[in-house]
Scaffold this motif. Structure first.
Motif, PDB file in Angstrom:
ATOM      1  N   ARG A   1       0.837  -1.199   0.000  1.00  0.00           N
ATOM      2  CA  ARG A   1       0.000   0.000   0.000  1.00  0.00           C
ATOM      3  C   ARG A   1       0.872   1.249   0.000  1.00  0.00           C
ATOM      4  O   ARG A   1       1.864   1.341   0.704  1.00  0.00           O
TER       5      ARG A   1
ATOM      6  N   ARG B   1      -6.153  -0.581  -3.868  1.00  0.00           N
ATOM      7  CA  ARG B   1      -4.881  -0.981  -3.261  1.00  0.00           C
ATOM      8  C   ARG B   1      -4.131   0.186  -2.633  1.00  0.00           C
ATOM      9  O   ARG B   1      -3.388   0.014  -1.675  1.00  0.00           O
ATOM     10  N   HIS B   2      -4.314   1.412  -3.155  1.00  0.00           N
ATOM     11  CA  HIS B   2      -3.530   2.551  -2.696  1.00  0.00           C
ATOM     12  C   HIS B   2      -4.437   3.722  -2.321  1.00  0.00           C
ATOM     13  O   HIS B   2      -5.596   3.797  -2.740  1.00  0.00           O
TER      14      HIS B   2
END
Length: 428
Positions: free
Chosen positions: A322, A350-351
């Motif tokens: 991340r 995811r980020h």
């Protein structure tokens, strides 16, 4: 062979004497031919001159540097004449022409200054040397290569905000006695309770042991990942105020990287449009800024549509864990709605994503104009642009994207503030 203005003047004088008779004209022309031949024979050979450069190899945009050209005369005659040092126009070279006077076996150092007007590699094109004879009416001329390149780095004007941002960072790190909690923060130390502390930070076991109320202090996590993504497509070429949008993004990226490196986080760079233009990965904290400015220096906006799918795929490939992804792009509806939004889900899942776009205060100014028909039409167009921008911003925020939309004057500062706010909340 080179004929100077003096020889042309003598030829013109001969033409004026022509009415006096053919004899006079032939005499003048013969005298001129003899003088040219003598001057040419006595002029120093250009091939006997050796050129070497020295001086600055890097500078920042808007700064002045010196580059020297050393001329060595390996021949037997004194070299007198002119030397023209040609650079790319955007190098801002001055002076362009030097007087040349180098005795046999000696050398002279000619110093020029560069005041570049564009980033990137500003190169010397060629050097033209003309050596003249003692009469100054004829000589020898030759063009030679004397290669040199000066890399012009981004100016980093936003460094004026750096002390303020580092002070906020020290506050987060506990250099100033503050009590902060949030997801992803790390325990730092214990201290006595003071008025204003959050009661949720009280450590009841430590309080029982000491007999006084004790609270926990926290510090932001270190060694987080930050990815700065520069969109170098056609929208980056638009000018906002007196600078291209890409230059404002570079400036903000440098300030953000400086703060993040000081915070102990890892900073990577990706610049792309339809292809990857620049990349920096895995740089240590003391190497981040030098590597970033070197990678940014030659970047120019490409007049192509950016490939959002490529950019997202590159980020996902590089960052398995991340990370905070800061995408420097525009809020133009077409590239966002048809390019970024369809592939954004893979990135936000995811980020943590921040989209940073430079706002144009001129649009807001036009929206408030009234008076004549032209002003009303401009105001309507500006209102439409602002409404489109707000619609796109709302769409991005509904998908979990943090949007920074600020004018160029404070753009870099607001992007750094967004990073610090996320760090304080433990969301990195």
């Amino acid at each position: 062979m080179a004929i100077t203005g003096r020889a042309a003047l003598v030829a013109a004088l001969g033409a004026l004497l022509a009415p006096l008779g053919t004899g006079w004209l032939l005499a003048v022309e013969g005298l001129l031919a003899f003088a040219v031949a003598v001057d040419l024979a006595l002029a120093a050979g250009v091939r006997d001159l050796r050129l070497a450069r020295s001086g600055a190899t890097t500078t920042r945009l808007g700064e002045r540097v010196e580059v020297a050209l050393t001329v060595t005369n390996t021949g037997r005659r004194r070299a007198r004449g002119l030397l023209r040092d040609a650079w790319l126009p955007s190098a801002g070279a001055s002076p362009r022409t030097h007087r040349l006077d180098v005795p046999a076996g000696e050398r002279r150092r000619l110093v020029g200054t560069l005041t570049p007007t564009r980033r990137g590699d500003r190169t010397a094109v060629h050097v033209t040397i003309r050596t003249l004879g003692p009469l100054g009416i004829a000589g020898r001329q030759r063009r030679s290569a004397a290669t040199w390149s000066v890399r012009v780095l981004p100016p980093f004007t936003s460094r004026k905000f750096l002390p303020e941002k580092l002070a906020k960072l020290r506050e987060l790190d506990g250099a100033v006695a503050l009590n902060r909690r949030g997801q992803g923060t790390e325990f730092d130390s214990l201290r006595e309770y003071v008025d204003g502390d959050d009661v949720r930070s009280i450590d009841w076991r430590a309080t029982a042991r000491r007999g006084d109320v004790v609270v926990r202090t926290w510090r932001p996590e270190r060694d987080r990942r930050l990815v700065c993504v520069l969109d170098t497509g056609r929208t980056a070429a638009a000018r906002v105020g007196d600078m291209p949008r890409l230059d404002a993004a570079l400036d903000a990226c440098l300030l953000l990287a400086a703060v993040a490196a000081k915070a102990g986080d890892r900073v990577d760079l990706l610049a792309a449009d339809a292809t990857v233009r620049a990349s920096v990965e895995g740089a240590r904290s003391n190497e981040v800024l030098p590597k970033l400015v070197q990678a940014m220096a030659p970047l120019e906006a490409a007049l192509v549509e950016s490939d959002a799918r490529l950019i997202v795929a590159e980020v996902l490939r590089r960052e398995r864990k991340r990370a905070l992804v800061v995408l420097f792009t525009s809020l133009d509806p077409a590239p966002i709605e048809h390019g970024l939004l369809p592939v954004l889900g893979g990135l936000t899942s995811r980020h943590t994503v921040v989209l940073a776009a430079v706002g144009d205060p001129r649009v807001a100014e036009l929206a408030g104009r009234r008076g004549d028909a032209e002003a009303v039409y401009e105001a309507a167009s500006a209102e439409r642009a602002l409404a489109d921008r707000q619609r796109v911003t709302a769409q991005l925020r509904r998908r979990g994207v943090i949007v920074v939309d600020e004018p160029a004057a404070v753009f870099a500062s607001r992007v750094a503030d967004a990073y610090l706010a996320l760090k304080a909340a433990g969301r990195l």
